[in-house]
Design a protein around this motif. Sequence first.
Motif, short mmCIF file in Angstrom:
data_model
loop_
_atom_site.label_atom_id
_atom_site.label_comp_id
_atom_site.label_asym_id
_atom_site.label_seq_id
_atom_site.Cartn_x
_atom_site.Cartn_y
_atom_site.Cartn_z
N PHE A 262 -24.98 70.94 108.08
CA PHE A 262 -25.87 71.22 106.96
C PHE A 262 -25.13 71.97 105.85
O PHE A 262 -25.23 71.64 104.68
N PHE A 322 -31.55 83.79 110.57
CA PHE A 322 -32.47 82.70 110.28
C PHE A 322 -33.00 82.78 108.85
O PHE A 322 -33.24 81.76 108.22
N ILE A 323 -33.15 84.04 108.37
CA ILE A 323 -33.57 84.20 106.97
C ILE A 323 -32.50 83.61 106.06
O ILE A 323 -32.81 82.93 105.08
N MET A 325 -30.46 81.17 106.78
CA MET A 325 -30.51 79.72 106.91
C MET A 325 -31.65 79.16 106.05
O MET A 325 -31.50 78.15 105.36
N LEU A 326 -32.76 79.86 106.10
CA LEU A 326 -33.92 79.47 105.31
C LEU A 326 -33.57 79.47 103.82
O LEU A 326 -33.88 78.55 103.09
N GLY A 329 -31.32 76.62 102.97
CA GLY A 329 -32.11 75.39 102.96
C GLY A 329 -32.88 75.23 101.66
O GLY A 329 -32.90 74.16 101.05
N LEU A 330 -33.50 76.32 101.23
CA LEU A 330 -34.25 76.26 99.97
C LEU A 330 -33.31 76.02 98.80
O LEU A 330 -33.63 75.28 97.87
N LEU A 332 -30.64 74.27 98.85
CA LEU A 332 -30.35 72.83 98.83
C LEU A 332 -31.48 72.07 98.14
O LEU A 332 -31.24 71.20 97.30
N GLN A 333 -32.72 72.40 98.50
CA GLN A 333 -33.85 71.68 97.91
C GLN A 333 -33.89 71.87 96.40
O GLN A 333 -34.16 70.94 95.65
N LEU A 336 -31.11 69.82 94.88
CA LEU A 336 -31.45 68.39 94.94
C LEU A 336 -32.43 68.00 93.86
O LEU A 336 -32.33 66.95 93.24
N GLN A 337 -33.43 68.87 93.65
CA GLN A 337 -34.47 68.51 92.69
C GLN A 337 -34.08 68.79 91.26
O GLN A 337 -34.42 68.03 90.36
#
Lengths: 355, 315, 241
Positions: A262, A322-323, A325-326, A329-330, A332-333, A336-337
């Motif tokens: 990822f 994990f925070i 990673m979160l 992840g955001l 990336l979104q 992308l957008q």
Amino acid sequence: MDIILGYFLYGMSLLTVGGIYALLALGLNVQWGFAGLFNAGIAGFAAIGAYTYAILTTAESKFHYGGLELPLLVGDVMAMVLAGVIAGVIGLICIRLRADYLAIATIGIAEIIKLVLKNESDITNGPRGINKIPRTWEHFSEERFYSSFPLNVINSSDSWQMFFESIARWWWQPFFAGTIILIVLFTYVLLEKLRTSPWGRMMTAIRENEMAAAAAGKDVTRRRIEAFILGALIMGLAGAFLGQHLRLIEPTQTFDPSKMTFLVWVMLIAGGSGNNKGAILGAFLIWFIWSSSELVTNGMIEILASIFDSVDISILKNRAGFIRMLFIGLLLQIILQRFPKGILPEKRPAVSGKI
Amino acid sequence: MWESFGFEFINFYFIPGLVLGCIYALGAIGITLTFGILRFANFSHGEIMMTSSYLTWEFIMIFTSLGILAHPLIGAIPASICAILLALFVDRFFYKPFRNAPTIMIVIASFGMMLIIRSMVQVIWGPNQLTFVKGIAKPNAYIRDLTASFDFMLLIPNKHFSILIGTVLIMLLFNYLLSSTKIGKGMRAVSDNPDLAKVSGIDVENIIKATWIVGGFCAAAAGVFLAMDTQFIESTMGFRMLLPMFAAAILGGIGRPFGAVAGGLIIGLAEELSAYPWLGDGPVISPGYKSGVAFSIMVLMLIIKPSGLFKGKVF
Amino acid sequence: MLQNRILAVENLVAGYGETEILHDINIEVAGHEIVSIIGPNGAGKSTVMKSILGILNINRGNIFLESKQITGVKPSDVVKLGVGYVPQTDNVFVSLTVQENLEMGAWTLRSGLENKFDEMYTLFPDLSDKRFQAAGQLSGGQRQMVAMAKALMLDAKILLLDEPTAGLSPKFRHEIFSTIQRINKSGMPILMVEQNAKQALQISHRGYVLVDGSNRHTGTGTGLSSDPEVARMFLGSRGSV
């Protein structure tokens, strides 16, 4: 002085791991940016590289076969070769199908690789992993290396031992980082040459319009398999260096299929897929953000804890990873957008009339 | 015959395989529906499953704290509603912006969602396994005694019984939806030919919403059934299910919901039966490689017949 | 301007992306008319259809349905406004039954579905006993009829047919053309694009000849098919029809 040295060594390690990720991103760029092939099993290819290198170069071990004590360069080369061979096999099976199938198949391959690494413990030492992987440069200070060719020609074992004891323990760090950076630059130059070569133009043509390229008599499947293998070779090499950097590798945590794969995807898309410079820039940038986000999230948890002193921060601290990673992840979104082309958008090589 | 072969085979391999197959089948329905209707491989589907089982666990805890002893299937009702809302939310904010973009963008987005959802679960509930149902599942005494009187003793724990019956009921409901309701027929139409659907005046966005509702519900059921079966939940359970579910969808043919069901059952049975000592004393395939069975079947299918057993789509 | 105009395409400029295919197209259809668009391959015939449907980006020009502007309206809405469209290929849902196909055509219909079914089975008697068969199992000609019936399910004001006889044998071709006439007699205006120019013009009230994305000839069906230049260019070299 110690603080400065600390920062220096931290910088070296950022460069080292950033460089390794840059290699992975360059490999992915060949597959995705050049050829439009979706690889969701990057961690698997890196694992093949790391394990191949480790088994070939480590000292003999009583826990598992392997430990062949071969020269490091042989390990690096074989890491690439094996990753490439496996890519070739996958390519033959599912490259004809649309990108989604390849994504599914590559995730599967990464899983199978993990299974093999976990189960074939005679060779891989199973979940306990392989330890003491020789690092390029640092390995010279091990007896096995300074007492053999080529160092033994220059000086005797005893004087080498004295020499390495006399210099700082971290002497190899800048060399190791420098070597990785050099490999990144070399790979970059090579890929840039390739991108503007007829092969690279053909890849662009195939990605843009597969049917037209096929109609023009291009062997589309073959070209794509070539790109897939080339990308895997680079990933295998990156894996070998990751193994060296970590010195201890094991099947699950080291090559966490989702995390590593990822991160590399985020790097390439942030930097600009299709652009080699972008891949490198994205890798270092995201690695820097990823590393520093550890400090940031920990800092934020401390602040939270000081505001609400009833909150038990130990739970949050355990979950800080994990925070992060979160957060990635955001990120990336959002990229992308909002910025789907990345920081450095792809520059098309001038496609002349001919495909 | 029953003593020497059947008893062990049926009770310890076939029935567990069937149960696992049901779980895969329910999960694969969602995969094949989104693949057929939205034309992309949804990597976050397993995470919806996983989240549903955590939500169910949470609801059971809430019920228990209110002094109500709740069966997992009771907790699953509010949990599946939450799962559906989650699926709709993710579609609205993370997939819909890419409706007219190359499909691979949405695949990458779903790949990202996989990590985001999992991280969220890990932040909220922590990374460790949680016990879903305590204790050892004993075989249903009534079935055991009844079948034993026919020299055909079946050992089926109640949890397996619930899963099998539950899956059959959901399938019947699903069949009714697809064959007898307008929205179900619309789903089949869009899956069949999305371009024609648009110029026929079908409201494709509504169909997409229905797809997420159905897929989300089936995923929630699969997640809860899996948790009931293994009796624990962990944040990686969704990812572990992803590959067998994709394999089931491909095996059955993309866009063929009942193909996915057949594929799920085949994969589930194949995984469990691979551990049966067909030759000699040991299992045919070492248990460590059990999760590789699904992958091998999928790769084999991609080589010989990418359209699957029931003439699905190949993109 | 025609009397009782149902559909009008005025000064249409459109294409795919940057490539302009239609340069300046004018087409009109009046109520009760069959109008054919003919022309050589690549003349932009199907592109006109796609522009009307809103599948393509329109650069300039206007499209009217009766007096309502439908330029740039998205396909599902154009259909709801009363344009029935039958694409050239893949025009039925193959895995759905005939009746389910019709039902899909009537997506936005609130009531009277059964009456509509009866109406269609009267108009297409061949489909009546195939209603529970998957559309994919039917012959090419029958599929074409399913596609037309599907497009007529919503009370269409006009029916657009994109090469309705492409790939059909002469027997089926004849059947389709007579079906088109039958539909038209029931009061439905039809605009079709056809490769089989000769037969199409024979049943058409009027025709348009497109060449390279522009209007070349316009006239009545019989007038065009007897025009020597049209005959030489598109109807084969054997002179007039």
